[in-house]
Scaffold this motif. Structure first.
Motif, PDB file in Angstrom:
ATOM      1  N   SER A  98     107.915  12.018  37.084  1.00 29.20           N
ATOM      2  CA  SER A  98     106.704  12.101  36.256  1.00 29.20           C
ATOM      3  C   SER A  98     106.447  10.823  35.462  1.00 29.20           C
ATOM      4  CB  SER A  98     106.813  13.286  35.283  1.00 29.20           C
ATOM      5  OG  SER A  98     107.925  13.121  34.418  1.00 29.20           O
ATOM      6  N   ASP A  99     107.324   9.807  35.588  1.00 30.89           N
ATOM      7  CA  ASP A  99     107.190   8.603  34.763  1.00 30.89           C
ATOM      8  C   ASP A  99     106.309   7.548  35.429  1.00 30.89           C
ATOM      9  OD1 ASP A  99     109.257   8.455  36.635  1.00 30.89           O
ATOM     10  OD2 ASP A  99     110.549   7.204  35.379  1.00 30.89           O
ATOM     11  N   TRP A 100     105.044   7.929  35.655  1.00 26.65           N
ATOM     12  CA  TRP A 100     104.001   7.041  36.154  1.00 26.65           C
ATOM     13  C   TRP A 100     102.700   7.448  35.492  1.00 26.65           C
ATOM     14  CZ3 TRP A 100     100.224   9.627  39.134  1.00 26.65           C
ATOM     15  CH2 TRP A 100     100.575  10.925  39.550  1.00 26.65           C
ATOM     16  N   ALA A 101     101.663   6.630  35.631  1.00 27.16           N
ATOM     17  CA  ALA A 101     100.474   6.855  34.801  1.00 27.16           C
ATOM     18  C   ALA A 101      99.214   6.313  35.475  1.00 27.16           C
ATOM     19  CB  ALA A 101     100.657   6.186  33.436  1.00 27.16           C
ATOM     20  N   VAL A 102      98.089   6.649  34.861  1.00 21.91           N
ATOM     21  CA  VAL A 102      96.780   6.045  35.177  1.00 21.91           C
ATOM     22  C   VAL A 102      96.248   5.463  33.879  1.00 21.91           C
ATOM     23  CG1 VAL A 102      94.424   6.437  35.973  1.00 21.91           C
ATOM     24  CG2 VAL A 102      96.315   7.738  37.003  1.00 21.91           C
ATOM     25  N   SER A 171     107.314   3.534  34.688  1.00 17.71           N
ATOM     26  CA  SER A 171     106.179   2.633  34.520  1.00 17.71           C
ATOM     27  C   SER A 171     105.956   2.194  33.078  1.00 17.71           C
ATOM     28  CB  SER A 171     104.904   3.305  35.037  1.00 17.71           C
ATOM     29  OG  SER A 171     104.416   4.245  34.096  1.00 17.71           O
ATOM     30  N   ALA A 172     105.169   1.118  32.928  1.00 18.44           N
ATOM     31  CA  ALA A 172     104.835   0.604  31.602  1.00 18.44           C
ATOM     32  C   ALA A 172     104.095   1.650  30.775  1.00 18.44           C
ATOM     33  CB  ALA A 172     103.998  -0.667  31.722  1.00 18.44           C
ATOM     34  N   GLY A 173     103.177   2.355  31.406  1.00 18.12           N
ATOM     35  CA  GLY A 173     102.437   3.392  30.681  1.00 18.12           C
ATOM     36  C   GLY A 173     103.336   4.522  30.229  1.00 18.12           C
ATOM     37  N   ALA A 174     104.248   4.941  31.095  1.00 16.94           N
ATOM     38  CA  ALA A 174     105.177   6.002  30.725  1.00 16.94           C
ATOM     39  C   ALA A 174     106.081   5.552  29.587  1.00 16.94           C
ATOM     40  CB  ALA A 174     106.016   6.410  31.941  1.00 16.94           C
ATOM     41  N   LYS A 175     106.551   4.307  29.633  1.00 12.80           N
ATOM     42  CA  LYS A 175     107.426   3.803  28.571  1.00 12.80           C
ATOM     43  C   LYS A 175     106.666   3.687  27.251  1.00 12.80           C
ATOM     44  CE  LYS A 175     109.129   0.229  31.045  1.00 12.80           C
ATOM     45  NZ  LYS A 175     109.097   0.480  32.499  1.00 12.80           N
ATOM     46  N   SER A 176     105.443   3.176  27.301  1.00 16.80           N
ATOM     47  CA  SER A 176     104.636   3.065  26.079  1.00 16.80           C
ATOM     48  C   SER A 176     104.366   4.430  25.475  1.00 16.80           C
ATOM     49  CB  SER A 176     103.304   2.371  26.389  1.00 16.80           C
ATOM     50  OG  SER A 176     103.503   1.088  26.919  1.00 16.80           O
TER      51      SER A 176
END
Length: 250
Positions: A98-102, A171-176
């Motif tokens: 689930s650690d990905w984003a749009v 991903s960067a979005g998931a980490k942020s």
């Protein structure tokens, strides 16, 4: 100038792209197709959906997409949407991660004024129209979110300087958004990113009351001729000064 409708619009189209990507995942799983094919198809379909929705809903605005041709007209446009159709294609191609984003953001005068980060695997979209409430800090070591495969120099420096511990994620979005959601305290990246990697996450983080800047504390500026924006710091505001001081020279 951004309007209240822009915030909801960004959230809606990011959510729609995320729902499409979940459907693509299911389609490829049923057909037994390879992860590499899933990456490419997810990027392609999400990009075209977002471009269609932006053309219909905001036809006068410019767009910069990771997956699209870069149009120089954006450099003189008053409003520029910066999008990442799939942030974290590797994680997207590895169900059930689930650690990905749009990412969907609106930039005006080099500053993101609207942002939405959809986390489809978590069935949630965080956006500037309804800024998230960051949970209170918890006792214990500072939690520094980093890449699950290569933590990077910035994360290593912060672990040493702040007595922190690593939280590995995609991903960067998931980490942020892990910082926004209270699952981590600091996200510091160096080693190369582009504007679409950080624009929407930075907008959401700032709206939630977090600190977002370059590693040296200087402002994040978007819609540059060269969209390369290699480093990023998102953290709880009370940790910003210590983090920036530790990261000097990284």
């Amino acid at each position: 100038m951004a309007t209240p409708n822009d915030h909801q619009f960004a959230a809606d189209i990011a959510t729609q792209a995320g729902e499409l990507l979940l459907a693509v995942r299911a389609e490829f799983a049923a057909a037994g197709r390879a992860p590499g094919e899933l990456k490419d198809e997810g990027d392609r379909r999400s990009h075209f959906l977002l471009m269609e929705l932006l053309a219909a809903g905001r036809p006068d605005d410019a767009v910069l997409s990771e997956e699209g041709a870069d149009e120089t007209a954006r450099l003189t446009a008053e409003r520029v949407w910066i999008i990442d159709p799939v942030d974290g294609t590797r994680e997207f191609s590895e169900p059930p991660r689930s650690d990905w984003a749009v990412h969907v953001a609106l930039v005006e005068q080099h500053t993101p004024t609207v942002g939405a980060v959809a986390l489809p695997g978590l069935a949630t979209t965080l956006h500037t129209g309804q800024p998230p409430t960051v949970p209170p800090a918890i006792d214990g070591p500072v939690r520094i979110v980093c890449s699950r495969t290569r933590p990077g120099a910035a994360a290593d420096v912060l672990v040493d300087a702040l007595g922190g511990e690593l939280v590995r994620m995609g991903s960067a979005g998931a980490k942020s958004m892990a910082v926004v959601r209270g699952e981590a305290d600091i996200y510091a990246h160096t080693g190369g990113q582009y504007e679409w990697d950080s624009c929407a996450p930075a907008a959401v983080a700032v709206a939630a009351g977090l600190h977002a800047s370059r590693l040296d504390g200087s402002p994040l500026r978007y819609n540059a001729e060269n969209p390369y924006l290699p480093d990023l710091l998102i953290c709880r505001p009370e940790l910003a000064k210590r983090a920036i001081a530790a990261l000097r020279g990284v």
